[in-house]
Design a protein around this motif. Structure first.
Motif, mmCIF file in Angstrom:
data_model
loop_
_atom_site.group_PDB
_atom_site.id
_atom_site.type_symbol
_atom_site.label_atom_id
_atom_site.label_comp_id
_atom_site.label_asym_id
_atom_site.label_seq_id
_atom_site.Cartn_x
_atom_site.Cartn_y
_atom_site.Cartn_z
ATOM 1 N N HIS A 189 -14.797 -4.421 -9.184
ATOM 2 C CA HIS A 189 -16.170 -4.715 -9.591
ATOM 3 C C HIS A 189 -17.164 -4.285 -8.512
ATOM 4 O O HIS A 189 -18.197 -3.665 -8.816
ATOM 5 N N ARG A 190 -16.855 -4.600 -7.256
ATOM 6 C CA ARG A 190 -17.769 -4.232 -6.167
ATOM 7 C C ARG A 190 -17.846 -2.711 -6.004
ATOM 8 O O ARG A 190 -18.928 -2.152 -5.740
ATOM 9 N N ARG A 191 -16.732 -2.031 -6.162
ATOM 10 C CA ARG A 191 -16.745 -0.570 -6.050
ATOM 11 C C ARG A 191 -17.530 0.059 -7.196
ATOM 12 O O ARG A 191 -18.253 1.049 -7.000
ATOM 13 N N ASP A 192 -17.394 -0.507 -8.382
ATOM 14 C CA ASP A 192 -18.142 0.004 -9.522
ATOM 15 C C ASP A 192 -19.639 -0.231 -9.339
ATOM 16 O O ASP A 192 -20.461 0.649 -9.645
ATOM 17 N N ARG A 193 -20.009 -1.404 -8.805
ATOM 18 C CA ARG A 193 -21.420 -1.680 -8.559
ATOM 19 C C ARG A 193 -21.962 -0.720 -7.495
ATOM 20 O O ARG A 193 -23.082 -0.232 -7.595
ATOM 21 N N GLU A 194 -21.158 -0.444 -6.482
ATOM 22 C CA GLU A 194 -21.563 0.508 -5.442
ATOM 23 C C GLU A 194 -21.784 1.889 -6.030
ATOM 24 O O GLU A 194 -22.752 2.583 -5.687
ATOM 25 N N ARG A 195 -20.904 2.300 -6.939
ATOM 26 C CA ARG A 195 -21.079 3.599 -7.603
ATOM 27 C C ARG A 195 -22.403 3.631 -8.369
ATOM 28 O O ARG A 195 -23.140 4.636 -8.321
ATOM 29 N N LYS A 196 -22.732 2.549 -9.042
ATOM 30 C CA LYS A 196 -23.978 2.494 -9.803
ATOM 31 C C LYS A 196 -25.199 2.570 -8.878
ATOM 32 O O LYS A 196 -26.217 3.155 -9.243
ATOM 33 N N VAL A 197 -25.080 1.959 -7.703
ATOM 34 C CA VAL A 197 -26.176 2.030 -6.736
ATOM 35 C C VAL A 197 -26.449 3.478 -6.363
ATOM 36 O O VAL A 197 -27.603 3.942 -6.383
ATOM 37 N N VAL A 198 -25.404 4.218 -6.015
ATOM 38 C CA VAL A 198 -25.566 5.619 -5.603
ATOM 39 C C VAL A 198 -26.126 6.450 -6.750
ATOM 40 O O VAL A 198 -27.027 7.281 -6.563
ATOM 41 N N GLU A 199 -25.620 6.220 -7.953
ATOM 42 C CA GLU A 199 -26.083 6.999 -9.106
ATOM 43 C C GLU A 199 -27.541 6.691 -9.455
ATOM 44 O O GLU A 199 -28.258 7.554 -9.981
#
Length: 252
Positions: A188-198
């Motif tokens: 979940h945290r990695r997916d949220r981090e990906r969304k931040v970058v995108e």
């Protein structure tokens, strides 16, 4: 609102009792702990806290005065968000073991939710008291400056080094799939981090503007709280050289 059904307190021990996380200042809750110990028929000799947020440790003072128990746990971070009344007689460190009246708890340092967070592993039962490192049914807020997303993700991964069959969290019910919960939380945290970058581009943007893009799946009334974890993600990404921060705004 952020404690869900409330803060869980645990009484541990065979010959004598150790209370883990006595909770906020709440006379009724303190009396409930004293009555539980009386019903069990064992004295409360120690009080441990997982961390010093104000829903976990302030109740220690009244409980200690009523029971004569000694206080054990972490130091208090100086960030204005902590229980300043917490003053342990013994400061616990990673890897120490604490005798709890016939059963032992191993101290596992798990900074992230806050810098002084500790978990306690009941070694003979493979039961981990997680405080706010992991809670049942939700994710936890990571609030800088004492909270760190990088440290939190490292502390989650650290739990894979231990045999853990059950987790007793600071909020919610017992977690009976601990490693799956660790993996799900990391994902979940990695997916949220990906969304931040995108969600970022070359035009600088504030956290308050960015939160509506990254946390569109979260109700708007929670966006103020979400901004705290969002900032923690951004700080991690900045430290890794993946985003830039200038004059309160963020960009790739």
């Amino acid at each position: 609102m952020m404690t869900g059904p409330g803060t869980n307190s645990y009484l541990v021990g065979d010959r004598a009792l150790t209370v883990i996380d006595p909770g906020p200042v709440d006379h009724e809750h303190t009396q409930a702990l004293l009555h539980a110990a009386e019903k069990i028929g064992r004295p409360i000799e120690q009080i441990l806290v997982t961390h010093t947020h104000r829903d976990h440790s302030p109740g220690a003072r009244e409980l200690a005065e009523a029971s004569g128990a000694r206080l054990l746990g972490p130091d208090v971070p100086d960030d204005g968000l902590q229980d300043e009344t917490w003053a342990p007689e013994r400061r616990l460190r990673h890897g120490e073991r604490v005798d709890c009246g016939g059963t032992e708890l191993e101290v596992i340092a798990t900074p992230g939710h806050v810098g002084n967070h500790l978990c306690y592993l009941m070694v003979d039962q493979n039961l981990l008291f997680t405080g706010d490192h992991l809670i049942q049914g939700s994710t936890v807020v990571i609030a800088p400056p004492s909270g760190s997303m990088a440290a939190y993700m490292d502390s989650l991964a650290l739990l894979r080094d231990y045999r853990i069959d059950l987790m007793a969290p600071g909020h919610g019910d017992v977690i009976d799939d601990p490693m799956a919960t660790v993996d799900k939380t990391l994902a979940h945290r990695r997916d949220r981090e990906r969304k931040v970058v995108e969600a970022l581009d070359s035009d600088p943007i504030t956290v308050q503007e960015l939160v509506t893009r990254v946390y569109e799946d979260v109700p708007a009334f929670l966006h103020g709280v979400a901004c705290l974890s969002l900032e923690a993600h951004l700080i991690k990404l900045r430290d890794e050289g993946r985003v830039s921060h200038t004059s309160g705004k963020w960009a790739v």
